[in-house]
Design an enzyme around this catalytic site. Structure first.
Site, mmCIF file in Angstrom:
data_model
loop_
_atom_site.group_PDB
_atom_site.id
_atom_site.type_symbol
_atom_site.label_atom_id
_atom_site.label_comp_id
_atom_site.label_asym_id
_atom_site.label_seq_id
_atom_site.Cartn_x
_atom_site.Cartn_y
_atom_site.Cartn_z
ATOM 1 N N SER A 185 -0.432 0.197 4.459
ATOM 2 C CA SER A 185 -1.563 -0.396 5.150
ATOM 3 C C SER A 185 -1.384 -1.918 5.223
ATOM 4 C CB SER A 185 -2.854 0.009 4.424
ATOM 5 O OG SER A 185 -3.978 -0.145 5.244
ATOM 6 N N ASP A 360 -3.526 10.403 9.808
ATOM 7 C CA ASP A 360 -4.026 9.024 9.756
ATOM 8 C C ASP A 360 -4.795 8.695 11.039
ATOM 9 O OD1 ASP A 360 -4.413 6.247 9.448
ATOM 10 O OD2 ASP A 360 -2.521 6.025 8.372
ATOM 11 N N HIS A 389 -5.662 8.287 6.318
ATOM 12 C CA HIS A 389 -4.955 7.062 5.943
ATOM 13 C C HIS A 389 -4.775 6.936 4.428
ATOM 14 C CE1 HIS A 389 -3.506 3.012 6.336
ATOM 15 N NE2 HIS A 389 -4.500 2.516 5.627
#
Lengths: 412, 412
Positions: A185, A360, A389
């Site tokens: 991320s 995701d 995610h």
């Protein structure tokens, strides 16, 4: 996990638990290999009056500290280091425990003696990003010139600034290059920025569930989260007292973000239409009057979950920091000042393990696939997970197998 | 489109344009067939002191009106009617124009002489739902007993209540059954509720991009949108003046919803990382002070788009109504009081055309597919579109082809 409030942080952390339930459970299974044990977050100045820290968008600070943890021993040449980069609301506490019995750090199952990131072999460095609120200098820190929190006067910072701060720290620790730079991320953005800015430092990289430039979709989600915070009257243009955060706004921002960290299927299987048996008034606002008021109470478990996640974040995170960090993510474009993105990516020749997540919603798998295809020396792996995610904080056995193989192949 | 404010509505509609750009463009292409022409929204009482309207969750009203439009002529037996059901922020204005030159109603390309819903053959009825703010009695209407808007004292209402109000109206118009009941999203919930509650009235149905029970995901999205509204101090526990709506909160709720109506790909191709050339202060809040303040200004086109969509909604929609309607959607479970969902669906034997959307984030295509598989007499069609949930307001040629064939097959 318990992040101890440090003297420089304006934020009181009043609660021991953070993060999502699955992630927490997954972390308590330490995986194969030994444990890192008890760790402590350290802090180190990376600037002074003679060598101020210059921010990409202007401004400079003489006093900048970076909070970090290390696991394992640095070798004589300073070349066996692995850098771990955290996501939006993460901290330097990636592995080990602060006290015996605590829930371990956010990537503990992957880091330790004999684990995929093997501390018998590697010196692992994990930092709180510049501008964060877990010990590094940021908007929640006291401005030594005013003895008040910087708040909205903190310089604007970028992913590149985070990387530059990490580099100063790494140099001061005697590191000369990284065997790998790893993160998911926002952590993955740091990985890519490291590889583009300092390729000679990055002998391999593992960007996970990330993107080389923030999409309209992801910007939009951050935008509504920021608006939730600044719409809260308690935000006071960013000049709230440390013990009077805009909790309603920050909690709402977190709830919005949590939806994007999950997926339709994961929420449906976990909550479906389950109703709340015992409402928790402390997870929501006070009841409202009227017929409508009773309808606004928390009725479904999913509502309770989102409210709870929001309340938990307000106990451990600073609202201004949330605004700065999400804007740094939105501004992130690896190609900025470097030409065309595909050329930038094509020039990044170090071995790369790119990991995407099939469920995701925030950084769809297609982004990870495209990233892998654009890098000249990459392996692509998809995490198959219902968790969306957040799978990179949950699906440890899958990540462990791939990461172990990738790092072993580098050595051979 | 221009929805004229009516005397009973507490809401002023100050702007001519609504909805999304693509949807608006798509509507201006009227499709094959003739035009409905100039239409007027009518209103009719469906309750009085002798026959009050009873709400599912308790409460009753003596004075209830439903706003509606009709296109075409009812046959002598009252059997050639088609009912059109609108989505969350829609109105009765499905086809035709209020004035020459206006943008036509939200499903105009599908309704008219020679169009798939052929007004030479069918009598088309389109109503504003009970509790809506486009002419039907709802939270924004004046309570005749107090001469103030009902606001938060309006009775709680459900999808079933909407259907019951539509049924009273249909009976008063001389309709005896519907050749088809058609609608998308919240409109699709009404379609399913009609078919379950009054199967003898529903000779066929077309539920589009909808679900027989609201998912945790969809409830979560509505929850954060509602929290955005009630967090706005201007909401005043629902007792705001008609000309002093909680605009910040309602605008934010709309922005959150818009993200779920779109998709990663549609936003990426429309906006990507395009930057705003000329900021529109009137689409956002006043600039904030400090370094952070400048970072909070609208920088990317996606932010501008979301802000614009929010501002547009505050000009045409009532905040309390938004709260009530989203809660009615969250409460929707076709199985409530009817046994197991699969048995309920299996008992709905009328021909059904179920339409899903491959890029739908809010009601994923899997929900539509499962719905089609659970109905004993259904045809399934997937809209292939980058536009996400809103595709049912945009992809008219695809819908037209399928709808025409479905309705023709019923006749033969």
């Amino acid at each position: 996990m318990s992040e101890r409030p440090d003297a420089g942080s304006a934020l009181h952390l009043r609660h021991e638990t953070w993060g999502d339930h699955e992630a927490l459970l997954a972390r308590t299974r330490s995986g194969s290999g030994g444990r890192v044990g008890v760790v402590e977050t350290q802090r180190r100045p990376i600037a002074d009056a003679g060598q101020p820290f210059h921010f990409e968008h202007g401004g400079q600070l003489d006093t900048v500290e970076v909070a970090y943890q290390t696991y394992g021993e640095l070798d004589a040449r300073g070349r066996n280091a692995i850098l771990i980069c955290h996501a939006l609301t993460g901290s330097a506490h990636a592995a080990g425990v602060h006290n015996e019995g605590d829930v371990p750090g956010w990537w503990d199952p992957l880091i330790g003696p004999g684990k995929p990131i093997d501390t018998n072999r590697y010196f692992v460095l994990s930092t709180n990003v510049l501008g964060g609120c877990y010990g590094s200098t940021g908007p929640g820190s006291l401005n030594p010139k005013t003895n008040q929190p910087y708040g909205p006067d903190f310089p604007r910072f970028t992913i590149r600034d985070m990387v530059n701060a990490q580099k100063r720290l790494a140099e001061s620790l005697g590191i000369t290059s990284f065997a790998s730079v790893v993160g998911g991320s926002m952590g993955g953005m740091q990985v890519l920025e490291w590889a583009a800015a300092y390729p000679e430092w990055v002998r391999s990289m593992v960007p996970i569930a990330t993107t080389p430039r923030h999409s309209a979709w992801a910007i939009g989600l951050n935008d509504v989260a920021r608006r939730a915070i600044v719409s809260d009257a308690a935000w006071k243009d960013g000049r709230y007292a440390p013990d009077a955060q805009p909790e309603t706004g920050l909690g709402l921002a977190r709830a919005i973000a949590m939806l994007s960290y999950r997926s339709f299927d994961s929420l449906e299987s976990k909550f479906g239409r389950e109703r709340v048996v015992q409402p928790r008034a402390d997870w929501g606002d006070a009841p409202k009057p009227g017929v409508l008021g009773s309808m606004l109470s928390v009725a479904f478990e999913i509502q309770s979950y989102l409210a709870y996640q929001g309340v938990q974040l307000t106990k451990r995170f600073d609202a201004n920091t949330y605004l700065y960090l999400t804007r740094a993510m939105d501004d992130f474009d690896l190609a900025d000042g470097r030409g065309r993105l595909r050329d930038v990516l094509a020039s990044m020749a170090m071995p790369a393990l790119v990991i995407g997540i099939d469920s995701d919603v925030l950084y769809p798998e297609s982004e990870s696939k495209t990233l892998a295809e654009s890098l000249p020396n990459s392996t692509y792996h998809v995490l198959r997970s219902p968790h969306g995610h957040d799978a990179f904080l949950i699906e440890f056995p899958q990540i462990a197998a791939r990461l172990r193989r990738f790092l072993n192949d580098l050595e051979s």
